[in-house]
Design a protein around this motif. Structure first.
Motif, PDB file in Angstrom:
ATOM      1  N   HIS A 336       0.807  -1.224   0.000  1.00  0.00           N
ATOM      2  CA  HIS A 336       0.000   0.000   0.000  1.00  0.00           C
ATOM      3  C   HIS A 336       0.839   1.273   0.000  1.00  0.00           C
ATOM      4  O   HIS A 336       0.376   2.319   0.456  1.00  0.00           O
ATOM      5  N   HIS A 337       2.054   1.213  -0.507  1.00  0.00           N
ATOM      6  CA  HIS A 337       2.843   2.430  -0.682  1.00  0.00           C
ATOM      7  C   HIS A 337       2.459   3.098  -1.998  1.00  0.00           C
ATOM      8  O   HIS A 337       2.291   2.429  -3.012  1.00  0.00           O
ATOM      9  N   CYS A 338       2.330   4.433  -1.954  1.00  0.00           N
ATOM     10  CA  CYS A 338       1.883   5.202  -3.116  1.00  0.00           C
ATOM     11  C   CYS A 338       3.045   5.951  -3.745  1.00  0.00           C
ATOM     12  O   CYS A 338       3.980   6.364  -3.051  1.00  0.00           O
ATOM     13  N   PHE A 339       2.942   6.158  -5.045  1.00  0.00           N
ATOM     14  CA  PHE A 339       3.954   6.894  -5.797  1.00  0.00           C
ATOM     15  C   PHE A 339       3.260   7.611  -6.951  1.00  0.00           C
ATOM     16  O   PHE A 339       2.147   7.261  -7.334  1.00  0.00           O
ATOM     17  N   HIS A 340       3.935   8.597  -7.518  1.00  0.00           N
ATOM     18  CA  HIS A 340       3.471   9.121  -8.796  1.00  0.00           C
ATOM     19  C   HIS A 340       3.444   7.973  -9.792  1.00  0.00           C
ATOM     20  O   HIS A 340       4.398   7.179  -9.874  1.00  0.00           O
ATOM     21  N   ALA A 341       2.376   7.864 -10.566  1.00  0.00           N
ATOM     22  CA  ALA A 341       2.259   6.752 -11.512  1.00  0.00           C
ATOM     23  C   ALA A 341       3.427   6.734 -12.484  1.00  0.00           C
ATOM     24  O   ALA A 341       3.996   5.673 -12.772  1.00  0.00           O
ATOM     25  N   ASN A 342       3.829   7.897 -12.988  1.00  0.00           N
ATOM     26  CA  ASN A 342       4.958   7.944 -13.928  1.00  0.00           C
ATOM     27  C   ASN A 342       6.243   7.458 -13.278  1.00  0.00           C
ATOM     28  O   ASN A 342       7.059   6.790 -13.916  1.00  0.00           O
ATOM     29  N   CYS A 343       6.440   7.801 -12.002  1.00  0.00           N
ATOM     30  CA  CYS A 343       7.676   7.420 -11.311  1.00  0.00           C
ATOM     31  C   CYS A 343       7.757   5.917 -11.097  1.00  0.00           C
ATOM     32  O   CYS A 343       8.752   5.269 -11.431  1.00  0.00           O
ATOM     33  N   ILE A 344       6.695   5.341 -10.531  1.00  0.00           N
ATOM     34  CA  ILE A 344       6.742   3.909 -10.222  1.00  0.00           C
ATOM     35  C   ILE A 344       6.667   3.067 -11.489  1.00  0.00           C
ATOM     36  O   ILE A 344       7.196   1.963 -11.545  1.00  0.00           O
ATOM     37  N   ASP A 345       6.045   3.614 -12.555  1.00  0.00           N
ATOM     38  CA  ASP A 345       5.999   2.890 -13.827  1.00  0.00           C
ATOM     39  C   ASP A 345       7.380   2.781 -14.455  1.00  0.00           C
ATOM     40  O   ASP A 345       7.630   1.873 -15.259  1.00  0.00           O
ATOM     41  N   GLU A 346       8.271   3.709 -14.133  1.00  0.00           N
ATOM     42  CA  GLU A 346       9.646   3.625 -14.626  1.00  0.00           C
ATOM     43  C   GLU A 346      10.525   2.791 -13.702  1.00  0.00           C
ATOM     44  O   GLU A 346      11.511   2.201 -14.139  1.00  0.00           O
ATOM     45  N   TRP A 347      10.176   2.741 -12.408  1.00  0.00           N
ATOM     46  CA  TRP A 347      10.982   2.019 -11.430  1.00  0.00           C
ATOM     47  C   TRP A 347      10.784   0.504 -11.535  1.00  0.00           C
ATOM     48  O   TRP A 347      11.761  -0.251 -11.608  1.00  0.00           O
TER      49      TRP A 347
END
Length: 378
Positions: A336-347
C-alpha cells in the motif's frame, strides 16, 4: 596491427556499431522538464524525438518560457499537457495562462485527432458587481471578470433562470469532462482540466498488456504492438544513451590493461588463468516486473483534498515531490505504498522491489487493506 590485437579492434567496432544501431532504431521515453509527463508514442516531442517516434497529429512542444509541455491545435490554441494515460487513451489539458474559461469559449477540436471523453454544457452570464453573489452562492470566474462586472458559469437550469432575470447571457459552451455529472453544477469557475481522448491509433490494449505501440518499418500510419524482450526498456536507454565514445574508451582501456597483464605474466613465466565460471561467476540480475502486472496496480487521481490511504505520505518517495491535486498515483497492493504513476511505472520494470519497504510484490503475501479513504476526485 598484429594478430593478437585484431580481435580486440573487431570487438570495439562491433560494440560501436551495436550502440549506433540501437540509438537510431529505439524510441525512448522523453520529458520536457522535471515533473512533466513522460512522452512516448503516439505522442512525440518536436525537435527532441524523431518523426518515426510519433503519430501524425500528436506533436507536442516544450515551452521554454513556462517550462511546460504544450499541445497546439490548428486554430493556434495552446494548452498545457497535465497528464497522459496511454492505456485508456486520455489526455488532460489546461490553459498555460491560468484562464481555461477563455480558451473554452473558442475551443475547436475539428481537424485534430481528439474529442472530449464526455461533455457538459455550461452557460456563462455577465452580472454587475452589485449582484448578490453570496446570497445565491455563485462563484465568479476571476480571469474573465473586470471592474464593475463578473462572469458566472452554471450547468443548472434553476441557477440559469435566476441569472437570466438579473444578468446578461454570454454563451453556452460544451466543456470536455472526465464523466458526465448526474447532478447539475450550480456554479463553477471552469478551472478543472479538460479531458480528451483519441480513437486512432488504437494502442490502449497493447499498453494494457505491457506492450508498446510504434510505427511499422517503412510505414507512415500503420502501427504494431511491440513487446519487451531482453533487457528492460530503462536499461536499454541507459546503455544507448551512456555508450559511445566514453564507453569505447573504457572498454579499450580495460582490454589494454588485461592484455598488458597477460603479457607480463607470460614474460615472468606465470600461468595465465582463463576466465571461467569458477573464477568469475556471472552476477545474478533480477529484472523488474512485467508491464501488465504494473498496469494492474490501482491508480488514483488526487482531488483538491489530496486524501491518501496514508495521510502522512504526502511526498513521492521516488522524485521527492509533494503530491498535488490532479496528480495520478499508483499503489503497490502488497504494501500500500503510493507513488506518482509515472515514477513507479519507470521504477518497477527495472527493480521489482518496492522503493520504500524493499519487498518484492511478486513474492510478498498481500498486506491487509486499509480502510478506503474517500477523495473528491476518486
Amino acid at each position: 596491427m598484429d594478430k593478437q590485437h585484431k580481435p580486440i579492434a573487431s570487438v570495439l567496432i562491433l560494440i560501436s556499431s551495436v550502440v549506433l544501431v540501437s540509438a537510431s532504431e529505439i524510441c525512448f521515453n522523453s520529458a520536457c522538464y522535471p515533473n512533466e509527463p513522460w512522452i512516448r508514442f503516439p505522442f512525440r516531442l518536436q525537435n527532441v524525438q524523431s518523426k518515426q517516434c510519433g503519430y501524425p497529429g500528436f506533436d507536442l512542444t516544450c515551452d521554454s518560457t513556462n517550462l511546460i509541455t504544450s499541445l497546439h491545435f490548428q486554430n493556434t490554441q495552446k494548452f498545457r499537457v497535465q497528464a497522459i494515460d496511454y492505456a485508456s487513451q486520455e489526455i488532460w489539458l489546461n490553459d498555460p495562462n491560468n484562464c481555461l474559461p477563455q480558451s473554452l469559449l473558442t475551443l475547436n477540436l475539428s481537424g485534430s485527432p481528439f474529442t472530449g471523453v464526455s461533455y457538459q454544457d455550461f452557460t456563462l452570464f455577465n452580472c454587475s458587481s452589485n449582484f448578490h453573489y453570496e446570497l445565491y452562492k455563485f462563484n465568479p470566474i476571476a480571469c474573465l471578470s473586470g471592474s464593475g462586472y463578473n462572469i458566472v458559469a452554471t450547468s443548472s437550469d434553476r441557477a440559469a433562470r435566476i441569472l437570466f432575470s438579473s444578468c446578461s447571457f454570454v454563451s453556452t459552451v460544451p466543456v470536455p469532462v472526465q464523466w458526465p455529472f448526474y447532478e447539475q453544477i450550480w456554479s463553477s469557475d471552469l478551472s478543472d482540466d479538460i479531458w480528451l481522448t483519441w480513437d486512432a491509433p488504437q494502442c490502449g490494449k497493447c499498453e494494457s498488456r505491457g506492450g508498446r505501440c510504434g510505427l511499422k518499418t517503412n510505414s507512415s500510419n500503420h502501427i504494431e504492438c511491440k513487446t519487451r524482450h531482453g533487457l528492460p526498456r530503462g536499461a536499454r536507454y541507459a546503455i544507448s544513451a551512456g555508450a559511445g565514445v566514453p564507453a569505447s574508451l573504457f572498454v579499450l582501456g580495460l582490454v589494454c590493461f588485461l592484455c598488458s597483464k597477460s603479457k607480463a605474466c607470460r614474460e615472468e613465466g606465470h600461468p595465465v588463468n582463463e576466465f571461467t565460471s569458477t573464477h568469475a561467476p556471472q552476477p545474478i540480475i533480477q529484472l523488474g516486473l512485467d508491464r501488465s502486472i504494473i498496469e494492474s496496480y490501482p491508480k488514483t487521481v488526487l482531488g483538491e483534498s489530496r486524501r491518501l490511504p496514508k495521510p502522512d505520505d504526502n511526498i513521492c518517495p521516488i522524485c521527492l515531490s509533494e503530491y498535488k491535486p490532479k496528480d495520478t498515483l499508483r499503489t503497490i497492493p502488497t504494501c500500500h505504498h503510493c507513488f506518482h504513476a509515472n515514477c513507479i511505472d519507470e521504477w518497477l520494470p527495472l527493480n521489482a522491489a518496492c522503493p520504500v519497504c524493499r519487498n518484492n510484490p511478486k513474492q510478498s503475501s498481500p498486506a491487509p487493506k486499509p480502510a478506503p479513504a474517500s477523495d473528491d476526485n476518486v
